[in-house]
Each structure stands twice: as C-alpha cells, then as structure tokens.
Design a protein around this motif. Sequence first.
Motif, PDB file in Angstrom:
ATOM      1  N   ARG A   4       0.819  -1.216   0.000  1.00 45.59           N
ATOM      2  CA  ARG A   4       0.000   0.000   0.000  1.00 45.59           C
ATOM      3  C   ARG A   4       0.847   1.258   0.000  1.00 45.59           C
ATOM      4  O   ARG A   4       0.462   2.272  -0.560  1.00 45.59           O
ATOM      5  CB  ARG A   4      -0.928   0.029   1.224  1.00 45.59           C
ATOM      6  CG  ARG A   4      -2.016  -1.016   1.223  1.00 45.59           C
ATOM      7  CD  ARG A   4      -3.166  -0.554   2.103  1.00 45.59           C
ATOM      8  NE  ARG A   4      -2.733  -0.278   3.464  1.00 45.59           N
ATOM      9  CZ  ARG A   4      -2.816  -1.157   4.436  1.00 45.59           C
ATOM     10  NH1 ARG A   4      -3.282  -2.364   4.193  1.00 45.59           N
ATOM     11  NH2 ARG A   4      -2.423  -0.855   5.659  1.00 45.59           N
ATOM     12  N   LYS A  85      -6.904   5.814   7.630  1.00 43.11           N
ATOM     13  CA  LYS A  85      -7.235   7.040   6.906  1.00 43.11           C
ATOM     14  C   LYS A  85      -5.995   7.641   6.255  1.00 43.11           C
ATOM     15  O   LYS A  85      -6.064   8.152   5.135  1.00 43.11           O
ATOM     16  CB  LYS A  85      -7.874   8.058   7.859  1.00 43.11           C
ATOM     17  CG  LYS A  85      -9.259   7.662   8.358  1.00 43.11           C
ATOM     18  CD  LYS A  85      -9.833   8.735   9.267  1.00 43.11           C
ATOM     19  CE  LYS A  85     -11.221   8.345   9.766  1.00 43.11           C
ATOM     20  NZ  LYS A  85     -11.787   9.378  10.679  1.00 43.11           N
ATOM     21  N   LYS A  88      -5.112   5.548   3.200  1.00 39.41           N
ATOM     22  CA  LYS A  88      -6.024   5.858   2.098  1.00 39.41           C
ATOM     23  C   LYS A  88      -5.631   7.183   1.454  1.00 39.41           C
ATOM     24  O   LYS A  88      -5.646   7.319   0.221  1.00 39.41           O
ATOM     25  CB  LYS A  88      -7.458   5.929   2.610  1.00 39.41           C
ATOM     26  CG  LYS A  88      -8.491   6.151   1.502  1.00 39.41           C
ATOM     27  CD  LYS A  88      -9.912   6.118   2.059  1.00 39.41           C
ATOM     28  CE  LYS A  88     -10.920   6.331   0.938  1.00 39.41           C
ATOM     29  NZ  LYS A  88     -12.331   6.283   1.457  1.00 39.41           N
ATOM     30  N   ALA A  89      -5.258   8.151   2.266  1.00 38.97           N
ATOM     31  CA  ALA A  89      -4.819   9.445   1.746  1.00 38.97           C
ATOM     32  C   ALA A  89      -3.535   9.292   0.938  1.00 38.97           C
ATOM     33  O   ALA A  89      -3.350   9.952  -0.083  1.00 38.97           O
ATOM     34  CB  ALA A  89      -4.617  10.434   2.898  1.00 38.97           C
ATOM     35  N   GLN A  91      -2.596   6.637  -0.766  1.00 36.70           N
ATOM     36  CA  GLN A  91      -2.960   6.060  -2.059  1.00 36.70           C
ATOM     37  C   GLN A  91      -3.571   7.126  -2.963  1.00 36.70           C
ATOM     38  O   GLN A  91      -3.309   7.165  -4.167  1.00 36.70           O
ATOM     39  CB  GLN A  91      -3.952   4.914  -1.856  1.00 36.70           C
ATOM     40  CG  GLN A  91      -3.343   3.685  -1.198  1.00 36.70           C
ATOM     41  CD  GLN A  91      -4.380   2.610  -0.917  1.00 36.70           C
ATOM     42  OE1 GLN A  91      -5.459   2.883  -0.376  1.00 36.70           O
ATOM     43  NE2 GLN A  91      -4.058   1.381  -1.267  1.00 36.70           N
ATOM     44  N   GLY A  92      -4.360   8.006  -2.368  1.00 34.30           N
ATOM     45  CA  GLY A  92      -5.017   9.049  -3.140  1.00 34.30           C
ATOM     46  C   GLY A  92      -4.067  10.074  -3.712  1.00 34.30           C
ATOM     47  O   GLY A  92      -4.390  10.728  -4.719  1.00 34.30           O
ATOM     48  N   MET A  93      -2.904  10.234  -3.095  1.00 39.03           N
ATOM     49  CA  MET A  93      -1.966  11.238  -3.574  1.00 39.03           C
ATOM     50  C   MET A  93      -1.310  10.829  -4.888  1.00 39.03           C
ATOM     51  O   MET A  93      -0.610  11.618  -5.511  1.00 39.03           O
ATOM     52  CB  MET A  93      -0.885  11.513  -2.521  1.00 39.03           C
ATOM     53  CG  MET A  93       0.149  10.434  -2.366  1.00 39.03           C
ATOM     54  SD  MET A  93       1.387  10.792  -1.068  1.00 39.03           S
ATOM     55  CE  MET A  93       2.470  11.931  -1.930  1.00 39.03           C
ATOM     56  N   SER A  96      -4.831  11.614 -10.030  1.00 38.33           N
ATOM     57  CA  SER A  96      -5.547  12.886 -10.061  1.00 38.33           C
ATOM     58  C   SER A  96      -6.571  12.895 -11.191  1.00 38.33           C
ATOM     59  O   SER A  96      -6.393  12.236 -12.226  1.00 38.33           O
ATOM     60  CB  SER A  96      -4.556  14.034 -10.259  1.00 38.33           C
ATOM     61  OG  SER A  96      -5.224  15.260 -10.448  1.00 38.33           O
ATOM     62  N   ASP A  97      -7.655  13.643 -10.998  1.00 47.04           N
ATOM     63  CA  ASP A  97      -8.642  13.819 -12.062  1.00 47.04           C
ATOM     64  C   ASP A  97      -8.136  14.787 -13.123  1.00 47.04           C
ATOM     65  O   ASP A  97      -8.610  14.775 -14.262  1.00 47.04           O
ATOM     66  CB  ASP A  97      -9.960  14.344 -11.479  1.00 47.04           C
ATOM     67  CG  ASP A  97     -10.644  13.336 -10.568  1.00 47.04           C
ATOM     68  OD1 ASP A  97     -10.446  12.120 -10.786  1.00 47.04           O
ATOM     69  OD2 ASP A  97     -11.356  13.763  -9.643  1.00 47.04           O
ATOM     70  N   THR A 130      -0.478  12.248 -10.219  1.00 48.88           N
ATOM     71  CA  THR A 130      -0.208  13.536  -9.590  1.00 48.88           C
ATOM     72  C   THR A 130       1.258  13.893  -9.821  1.00 48.88           C
ATOM     73  O   THR A 130       2.058  13.041 -10.247  1.00 48.88           O
ATOM     74  CB  THR A 130      -0.473  13.478  -8.078  1.00 48.88           C
ATOM     75  OG1 THR A 130       0.423  12.507  -7.496  1.00 48.88           O
ATOM     76  CG2 THR A 130      -1.915  13.082  -7.792  1.00 48.88           C
TER      77      THR A 130
END
Length: 289
Positions: A4, A85, A88-89, A91-93, A96-97, A130
Amino acid sequence: MKKRILSAALSVLVFSMTTKAGTISPDEQSSLLWEISGNGLEQSSYLLGTFHMMCEKDFQMKPKIKDALAHSEKLYLEIDYSDAKEMKAMQGMMMSDRKLSESLTETQATELNEILKSYNLSLDAVDNYTEQALFSLIGQKAIPCPAEQVKMFEVELIKLALQNGKTLAGLETVADQIRFLGNAYSLEESIRQLKNGDKYAVMFEKMIAAFNDENLSLLDQLLKNREFMNEEAEKWMLTERNKNWAAKIPAIMEKERTFFAVGSGHLMGEHGLIRLLREKGFTVRPVLN
C-alpha cells in the motif's frame, strides 16, 4: 501494508535525506541513533535517522536500534502508517482527475514523453498521475531491484514495535507531506529531476554504503548536491518540517519514552533536529554501541 505504501514512499526517498553537517562535530558523525535526555525529562527518548527503502540484500538493523526501541514506549514516524485514513490518503496522492498534460505546453509534453521512454513509459500512461507520483518514478532508476525485493526501514520498525506491544503515531499527516511536496517541487522541476534518473542510481549506491557505515559526514556530502535539491526544496522538505517536528517533540517526550524515526537528512545541519533540540535545552548524544 508494504504494497500500500511502497509507491507513495518512493516520492519521499529521493529528497528526504539531504542536509548540511553544520553543528555536528566529526566525532559525532558515526551514529544514526541519538539519545535525547536532560531538560527535565525523567527518562531518555531516542532519535533515529532512517533510509526509507533499499534492496533486501543491503538492509540491516543494528542491535542498538532494536534495544532502544525495546526500551521505548511508543514509536513515532514521519506519518502514522497504522492509521487507515492516512494510508487511504497516501494512495489518493498518486492519482488525479486533472491530467498532467493540461499543465504542460506542447514542447514540455514532448520533452516529458521522451524522458519517460527511459522509464518504459509514455505521457499517456502517466497522464492521470499527480506531480508527486510522477516524481516517484525516479525510484525506479534509483533502487536497483524489483519491488518485491525492497525493504522499507519504517515497515521493519513497525513490525518490531507491534511485536513488542508498542503503539504508533506520526509527526505529521499525509496532507502535510503533499503540501510540502507541492511547495518543494513544481511540475517543471519534477521533469528536470526525471532527467537525472541515471545519476540518482549512482548516488543511491553510494548513499546505501554510507548509511550502513553510519558515516553521516559522507552521507551529507553525497546528498546536499544542489543538482538534486535546490534551496526551495530544502526549505520545504527539511527546514520547515524540522521546525514543526521540533516544536512537537518536547511535549511528546514528557508523556512517555519515545523512539522517533525520520529520514536521516532531518538530523543534521543548522536547521536539523539535533541542533533544534539542543537549542531547546536537551542533551542529544550519539549512541555508538
């Protein structure tokens, strides 16, 4: 856990250990582990400089580190890897949209696409990355082994801590790291650094040797090269973060005996943690054995 955080942690690897030797005397530059005492503390805490990831064949954790962790009540890392949390953040970094190509001129897009060929990628393949994820690609060149053979120092510390009933915490959040990354490295600078991929590979090999020898002086010489970290990046990735951490650490140590583990580059220099903590009245000495 390792899978992860591996990709995101690569973003930290190439800039997290650069600083200046400054106020550390030559006889003190032979340890990555430091004891923090005095200034009203009832018991000592510890500060360890880590190397975030390396090939398994190069990994070692010396007994003094295990002993210090065993005698501590809590493990503090840069971020709390036990917090779902936060993971998860992290992974989100990476995605990007907004497409990277939307921030590039036609010339820049062509240049980046050409650079990415040496990474066996194309701009189309990474367009939804990103800027932090783009920067992390350097790790593919720097670390000379496949992902399944990579050891993460922090993960090994976490394993030891949990085995011994220690609790975990973080000095900052993933959101903090994303903000500092954004301030430190623009998209243009990230592209420039991608060009240095082969140079990172050479530097990485020398860094590992210096790290395992606990030769902080040599490690500093290898890593403070402005080719890899300019003044703006040093300000945001080291100086500002060190100041934030040094402001938090005293109150943490007052509550319990703590083992702090951060990238080795955060220890030394005019704005390094060793000097900042000494300025607050603490005795910070190297643990040599």
